[in-house]
Scaffold this motif. Structure first.
Motif, PDB file in Angstrom:
ATOM      1  N   ALA A 162       0.831  -1.208   0.000  1.00 54.06           N
ATOM      2  CA  ALA A 162       0.000   0.000   0.000  1.00 54.06           C
ATOM      3  C   ALA A 162       0.862   1.253   0.000  1.00 54.06           C
ATOM      4  O   ALA A 162       0.555   2.228  -0.717  1.00 54.06           O
ATOM      5  CB  ALA A 162      -0.931  -0.010   1.212  1.00 54.06           C
ATOM      6  N   GLU A 163       1.943   1.253   0.769  1.00 55.39           N
ATOM      7  CA  GLU A 163       2.843   2.413   0.784  1.00 55.39           C
ATOM      8  C   GLU A 163       3.448   2.658  -0.593  1.00 55.39           C
ATOM      9  O   GLU A 163       3.500   3.803  -1.073  1.00 55.39           O
ATOM     10  CB  GLU A 163       3.959   2.212   1.808  1.00 55.39           C
ATOM     11  CG  GLU A 163       3.507   2.244   3.257  1.00 55.39           C
ATOM     12  CD  GLU A 163       3.050   0.883   3.763  1.00 55.39           C
ATOM     13  OE1 GLU A 163       2.733   0.007   2.929  1.00 55.39           O
ATOM     14  OE2 GLU A 163       3.009   0.709   4.996  1.00 55.39           O
ATOM     15  N   ALA A 164       3.903   1.584  -1.241  1.00 52.41           N
ATOM     16  CA  ALA A 164       4.491   1.716  -2.579  1.00 52.41           C
ATOM     17  C   ALA A 164       3.450   2.199  -3.588  1.00 52.41           C
ATOM     18  O   ALA A 164       3.749   3.026  -4.461  1.00 52.41           O
ATOM     19  CB  ALA A 164       5.082   0.383  -3.020  1.00 52.41           C
ATOM     20  N   ALA A 165       2.223   1.707  -3.472  1.00 49.26           N
ATOM     21  CA  ALA A 165       1.161   2.130  -4.388  1.00 49.26           C
ATOM     22  C   ALA A 165       0.842   3.609  -4.207  1.00 49.26           C
ATOM     23  O   ALA A 165       0.620   4.339  -5.192  1.00 49.26           O
ATOM     24  CB  ALA A 165      -0.091   1.280  -4.167  1.00 49.26           C
ATOM     25  N   ASN A 166       0.824   4.078  -2.965  1.00 48.70           N
ATOM     26  CA  ASN A 166       0.576   5.500  -2.716  1.00 48.70           C
ATOM     27  C   ASN A 166       1.665   6.375  -3.317  1.00 48.70           C
ATOM     28  O   ASN A 166       1.383   7.424  -3.911  1.00 48.70           O
ATOM     29  CB  ASN A 166       0.489   5.760  -1.206  1.00 48.70           C
ATOM     30  CG  ASN A 166      -0.815   5.275  -0.609  1.00 48.70           C
ATOM     31  OD1 ASN A 166      -1.827   5.179  -1.289  1.00 48.70           O
ATOM     32  ND2 ASN A 166      -0.784   4.959   0.677  1.00 48.70           N
ATOM     33  N   VAL A 167       2.915   5.957  -3.156  1.00 46.29           N
ATOM     34  CA  VAL A 167       4.035   6.730  -3.715  1.00 46.29           C
ATOM     35  C   VAL A 167       3.948   6.755  -5.234  1.00 46.29           C
ATOM     36  O   VAL A 167       4.152   7.805  -5.868  1.00 46.29           O
ATOM     37  CB  VAL A 167       5.376   6.134  -3.248  1.00 46.29           C
ATOM     38  CG1 VAL A 167       6.546   6.802  -3.976  1.00 46.29           C
ATOM     39  CG2 VAL A 167       5.534   6.293  -1.742  1.00 46.29           C
ATOM     40  N   PHE A 168       3.649   5.624  -5.835  1.00 41.03           N
ATOM     41  CA  PHE A 168       3.522   5.559  -7.295  1.00 41.03           C
ATOM     42  C   PHE A 168       2.396   6.475  -7.761  1.00 41.03           C
ATOM     43  O   PHE A 168       2.554   7.225  -8.735  1.00 41.03           O
ATOM     44  CB  PHE A 168       3.240   4.120  -7.717  1.00 41.03           C
ATOM     45  CG  PHE A 168       3.211   3.907  -9.212  1.00 41.03           C
ATOM     46  CD1 PHE A 168       4.328   3.436  -9.879  1.00 41.03           C
ATOM     47  CD2 PHE A 168       2.071   4.174  -9.947  1.00 41.03           C
ATOM     48  CE1 PHE A 168       4.310   3.235 -11.246  1.00 41.03           C
ATOM     49  CE2 PHE A 168       2.036   3.985 -11.318  1.00 41.03           C
ATOM     50  CZ  PHE A 168       3.160   3.518 -11.964  1.00 41.03           C
ATOM     51  N   TYR A 169       1.254   6.423  -7.089  1.00 45.62           N
ATOM     52  CA  TYR A 169       0.103   7.236  -7.487  1.00 45.62           C
ATOM     53  C   TYR A 169       0.423   8.725  -7.423  1.00 45.62           C
ATOM     54  O   TYR A 169       0.014   9.496  -8.299  1.00 45.62           O
ATOM     55  CB  TYR A 169      -1.088   6.922  -6.578  1.00 45.62           C
ATOM     56  CG  TYR A 169      -2.338   7.691  -6.913  1.00 45.62           C
ATOM     57  CD1 TYR A 169      -3.208   7.245  -7.906  1.00 45.62           C
ATOM     58  CD2 TYR A 169      -2.664   8.864  -6.235  1.00 45.62           C
ATOM     59  CE1 TYR A 169      -4.358   7.954  -8.228  1.00 45.62           C
ATOM     60  CE2 TYR A 169      -3.810   9.578  -6.548  1.00 45.62           C
ATOM     61  CZ  TYR A 169      -4.651   9.113  -7.537  1.00 45.62           C
ATOM     62  OH  TYR A 169      -5.793   9.828  -7.855  1.00 45.62           O
ATOM     63  N   VAL A 199      -2.495   0.149  -9.474  1.00 50.04           N
ATOM     64  CA  VAL A 199      -2.272   1.097  -8.384  1.00 50.04           C
ATOM     65  C   VAL A 199      -3.541   1.886  -8.065  1.00 50.04           C
ATOM     66  O   VAL A 199      -3.893   2.065  -6.886  1.00 50.04           O
ATOM     67  CB  VAL A 199      -1.115   2.047  -8.746  1.00 50.04           C
ATOM     68  CG1 VAL A 199      -1.112   3.282  -7.849  1.00 50.04           C
ATOM     69  CG2 VAL A 199       0.218   1.325  -8.626  1.00 50.04           C
ATOM     70  N   VAL A 200      -4.250   2.367  -9.089  1.00 54.82           N
ATOM     71  CA  VAL A 200      -5.438   3.180  -8.818  1.00 54.82           C
ATOM     72  C   VAL A 200      -6.548   2.343  -8.185  1.00 54.82           C
ATOM     73  O   VAL A 200      -7.408   2.873  -7.472  1.00 54.82           O
ATOM     74  CB  VAL A 200      -5.952   3.863 -10.102  1.00 54.82           C
ATOM     75  CG1 VAL A 200      -4.899   4.803 -10.654  1.00 54.82           C
ATOM     76  CG2 VAL A 200      -6.391   2.857 -11.160  1.00 54.82           C
ATOM     77  N   VAL A 201      -6.537   1.024  -8.425  1.00 54.90           N
ATOM     78  CA  VAL A 201      -7.525   0.153  -7.794  1.00 54.90           C
ATOM     79  C   VAL A 201      -7.124  -0.142  -6.354  1.00 54.90           C
ATOM     80  O   VAL A 201      -7.947  -0.076  -5.430  1.00 54.90           O
ATOM     81  CB  VAL A 201      -7.691  -1.151  -8.597  1.00 54.90           C
ATOM     82  CG1 VAL A 201      -8.545  -2.161  -7.830  1.00 54.90           C
ATOM     83  CG2 VAL A 201      -8.330  -0.862  -9.950  1.00 54.90           C
TER      84      VAL A 201
END
Length: 269
Positions: free
Chosen positions: A85-92, A211-213
């Protein structure tokens, strides 16, 4: 009589910046105007919170009718992976705009013909998305029951404390420009390069969609509609379909050369 030399005052010649610099300034100004026009959507849809949540409830029902998997279930499973989740937030938050801008800058410098088409394709998709955001405001999954807002949960939110704060329109979920832009960027780079590794750029929109999902910022249909809108634009704005202006003349000259060569060969027989 004595002759005296009369000197004329030197002309002051205005120094213009190089053509490349002028072009970059023009393109940056154009993109700034486009961003400003797009940002108007936040103010135009600020008073449509009620309809945004109604549309979200309807869209969730449409996805269930189409048999699409629940984004909430996918998110809950993804959150079981430590650090995901942390990585997905950074990517987003950090990949969407910087990578798109970097690709446009690279195309402007290295592939000018492809850049012109890419610019108008992105602008057209953004314009269509703005229409969708104004006439179909949609609350993202993170605002609906059953989902977690990973940005708020982990202190990585890129939005303000309220739905009408920040620089982004939080009801601009349909279509997803994150998915649409990433899909276009991948196509631009695949077209503009010749390396056998260029097909790996397909991973960019796939990863962005995931990531957006996972971050509960978009539904499946948000990304699918964005891709459906991007496909015809990519076909219309394709630099490979543009024939050079001097191509007909060159073809005519080559035909004349062949005709002269064939006639001379006949005479020498």
């Amino acid at each position: 009589m004595t002759l005296e030399r009369v000197e004329q005052p030197a002309r002051q010649v205005a120094v213009k910046p190089p053509a490349g610099v002028r072009r970059i300034i023009r393109e940056v100004a154009l993109l700034a105007v486009l961003f400003g026009v797009y940002n108007l959507g936040r103010f135009l849809s600020a008073d449509h919170a009620g309809s945004a949540f109604e549309h979200a409830a309807k869209l969730i029902g449409w996805e269930a009718g189409l048999g699409l998997p629940s984004e909430a279930t996918v998110q809950h499973q993804a959150l079981q992976v430590p650090g995901l989740a942390e990585a997905a937030n950074v990517f987003y938050a950090s990949v969407h705009f910087p990578l798109t801008a970097a690709v446009l800058l690279w195309l402007m410098i290295r592939r000018p013909a492809e850049y012109g088409k890419a610019r108008w394709a992105l602008a057209s998709l953004t314009g269509l998305a703005l229409i969708g955001h104004m006439f179909f405001p949609l609350a993202p999954p993170r605002m609906m029951p059953g989902w977690l807002d990973t940005g708020v949960l982990l202190g990585q939110s890129v939005y303000g404390p309220t739905t009408d704060s920040g620089v982004a329109n939080q009801f601009a979920a349909m279509p997803s420009l994150h998915v649409g832009w990433s899909f276009m960027v991948a196509v631009f780079l695949i077209r503009a390069t010749r390396s056998r590794w260029r097909w790996l750029w397909i991973a960019h929109p796939v990863l962005t969609f995931a990531v957006v999902v996972v971050t509960a910022n978009h539904y499946w249909l948000d990304g699918l509609v964005a891709i459906a809108l991007a496909l015809p634009l990519l076909l219309i704005f394709d630099a490979r379909r543009v024939r050079p202006k001097d191509a007909p003349a060159e073809d005519q000259r080559s035909d004349k050369v062949l005709a002269v060569a064939s006639s001379s060969s006949v005479r020498t027989r």
